[in-house]
Design a protein around this motif. Structure first.
Motif, short mmCIF file in Angstrom:
data_model
loop_
_atom_site.label_atom_id
_atom_site.label_comp_id
_atom_site.label_asym_id
_atom_site.label_seq_id
_atom_site.Cartn_x
_atom_site.Cartn_y
_atom_site.Cartn_z
N ASP A 48 -12.56 -60.90 -10.88
CA ASP A 48 -13.28 -59.85 -11.60
C ASP A 48 -13.81 -58.80 -10.62
OD1 ASP A 48 -14.37 -59.14 -14.39
OD2 ASP A 48 -16.15 -58.99 -13.13
N ALA A 49 -14.33 -59.27 -9.48
CA ALA A 49 -14.84 -58.34 -8.46
C ALA A 49 -13.74 -57.40 -8.00
CB ALA A 49 -15.41 -59.13 -7.27
N LEU A 50 -12.57 -57.95 -7.76
CA LEU A 50 -11.45 -57.14 -7.28
C LEU A 50 -11.00 -56.14 -8.34
CD1 LEU A 50 -9.57 -56.61 -4.95
CD2 LEU A 50 -8.15 -58.51 -5.70
N LEU A 51 -10.94 -56.56 -9.58
CA LEU A 51 -10.55 -55.64 -10.66
C LEU A 51 -11.51 -54.45 -10.74
CD1 LEU A 51 -9.60 -58.04 -13.60
CD2 LEU A 51 -8.07 -56.89 -12.00
N PHE A 52 -12.80 -54.73 -10.68
CA PHE A 52 -13.77 -53.65 -10.80
C PHE A 52 -13.84 -52.80 -9.53
CE2 PHE A 52 -14.76 -55.76 -14.66
CZ PHE A 52 -15.09 -54.71 -15.50
N ALA A 53 -13.52 -53.37 -8.39
CA ALA A 53 -13.44 -52.58 -7.16
C ALA A 53 -12.30 -51.56 -7.27
CB ALA A 53 -13.23 -53.49 -5.96
N MET A 54 -11.15 -52.02 -7.78
CA MET A 54 -10.01 -51.10 -7.93
C MET A 54 -10.33 -50.03 -8.98
SD MET A 54 -6.56 -53.45 -7.44
CE MET A 54 -6.77 -54.45 -8.91
N GLU A 55 -10.96 -50.45 -10.07
CA GLU A 55 -11.35 -49.49 -11.11
C GLU A 55 -12.32 -48.44 -10.57
OE1 GLU A 55 -10.49 -48.89 -14.35
OE2 GLU A 55 -8.89 -50.35 -14.08
N LYS A 76 -4.26 -49.23 -16.07
CA LYS A 76 -5.10 -50.28 -16.67
C LYS A 76 -4.50 -51.67 -16.41
CE LYS A 76 -8.37 -47.81 -18.31
NZ LYS A 76 -9.65 -47.86 -17.63
N ASP A 77 -3.24 -51.70 -15.97
CA ASP A 77 -2.60 -52.95 -15.59
C ASP A 77 -2.92 -53.22 -14.13
OD1 ASP A 77 -0.39 -55.10 -16.09
OD2 ASP A 77 0.18 -54.11 -14.21
N ASP A 78 -3.60 -54.32 -13.85
CA ASP A 78 -4.09 -54.58 -12.49
C ASP A 78 -2.97 -54.70 -11.47
OD1 ASP A 78 -3.76 -57.06 -14.07
OD2 ASP A 78 -4.34 -58.09 -12.24
N THR A 80 -0.04 -53.18 -11.55
CA THR A 80 0.45 -51.81 -11.32
C THR A 80 -0.54 -51.05 -10.44
OG1 THR A 80 1.61 -51.80 -13.44
CG2 THR A 80 1.12 -49.65 -12.46
N LEU A 81 -1.81 -51.16 -10.76
CA LEU A 81 -2.83 -50.46 -9.99
C LEU A 81 -2.81 -50.91 -8.53
CD1 LEU A 81 -5.21 -48.58 -9.63
CD2 LEU A 81 -6.68 -50.33 -10.68
N TYR A 82 -2.69 -52.20 -8.30
CA TYR A 82 -2.64 -52.72 -6.94
C TYR A 82 -1.42 -52.13 -6.21
CZ TYR A 82 -3.04 -55.99 -3.05
OH TYR A 82 -3.18 -56.54 -1.80
N ALA A 83 -0.28 -52.08 -6.87
CA ALA A 83 0.94 -51.53 -6.26
C ALA A 83 0.77 -50.04 -5.94
CB ALA A 83 2.14 -51.74 -7.18
N VAL A 84 0.13 -49.30 -6.84
CA VAL A 84 -0.11 -47.87 -6.60
C VAL A 84 -1.02 -47.68 -5.39
CG1 VAL A 84 -1.27 -45.81 -7.54
CG2 VAL A 84 0.32 -47.12 -8.98
N LEU A 85 -2.04 -48.50 -5.28
CA LEU A 85 -2.96 -48.39 -4.14
C LEU A 85 -2.26 -48.71 -2.82
CD1 LEU A 85 -6.15 -49.95 -5.78
CD2 LEU A 85 -5.78 -47.53 -5.20
N GLY A 93 -1.56 -53.88 1.85
CA GLY A 93 -0.59 -54.75 1.19
C GLY A 93 -0.48 -56.14 1.78
N LYS A 94 -1.34 -56.50 2.71
CA LYS A 94 -1.26 -57.82 3.35
C LYS A 94 -1.73 -58.95 2.43
CE LYS A 94 -1.70 -56.05 8.02
NZ LYS A 94 -2.57 -55.99 9.23
N PHE A 95 -2.60 -58.64 1.49
CA PHE A 95 -3.09 -59.66 0.56
C PHE A 95 -2.03 -59.90 -0.50
CE2 PHE A 95 -5.81 -60.68 -3.28
CZ PHE A 95 -6.12 -61.98 -2.89
N ASP A 96 -1.68 -61.16 -0.73
CA ASP A 96 -0.66 -61.51 -1.71
C ASP A 96 -1.30 -61.55 -3.10
OD1 ASP A 96 1.39 -62.54 -3.26
OD2 ASP A 96 1.96 -64.06 -1.78
N TYR A 97 -1.34 -60.40 -3.74
CA TYR A 97 -1.99 -60.29 -5.03
C TYR A 97 -1.28 -61.12 -6.10
CZ TYR A 97 -4.58 -58.23 -8.89
OH TYR A 97 -5.39 -58.06 -9.98
#
Length: 149
Positions: A48-55, A76-78, A80-85, A93-97
């Protein structure tokens, strides 16, 4: 919920500051839960922390302008958002989301005694640092509600 009673939940969905506060409250609570061997709830709280940090990051119009968002991508898809970032150079990209997401889905069946969560905590903290959520002074956050322990 680590943010219950400490902030307006609605703000975490509407404002950059609210999302940032929720991310920080959840990183603090996630760490505490992991230390208490509440591995499953600690991992979900970090998620949840990571989702809101990206948001929080994309709520800033200035930062959003610098992102490489392609046609049809749903931020809004986490995943997709991680890939865009990553593609935009915000994250390394080192963290295996994908592996983290899989652990989150699998842990829904209950506690995870003995699970080695260090890679998750290290990865989440790295992403939080890259997004500007960390470091932060925990003393600046509202005190935790013992009911969330």
């Amino acid at each position: 919920m680590p943010h219950f009673g400490l902030m307006n939940t609605e703000d975490s969905f509407k404002t950059e500051e609210g999302a940032m506060m929720r991310a920080r409250l959840h990183i603090r609570a996630g760490r505490r839960r992991l230390r208490q061997d509440k591995i499953s709830s600690g991992i979900v709280t970090l998620y949840d922390a990571l989702l809101f940090a990206m948001e929080s990051y994309i709520m800033s119009l200035d930062r959003r302008k610098g992102l490489d968002i392609r046609e049809g991508e749903d931020l809004k898809d986490d995943k997709t958002l991680y890939a865009v970032l990553i593609r935009s150079g915000v994250l390394d990209g080192k963290f295996d989301y994908a592996a983290f997401d899989k652990v989150v889905e699998e842990q829904a069946s209950g506690e995870m005694p003995g699970y080695d969560y260090r890679w998750i905590l290290e990865g989440v903290e790295s992403v939080m640092t890259q997004l500007g959520v960390m470091p932060f002074d925990e003393a600046s956050l509202p005190p935790e509600d013992p009911n969330t322990f």
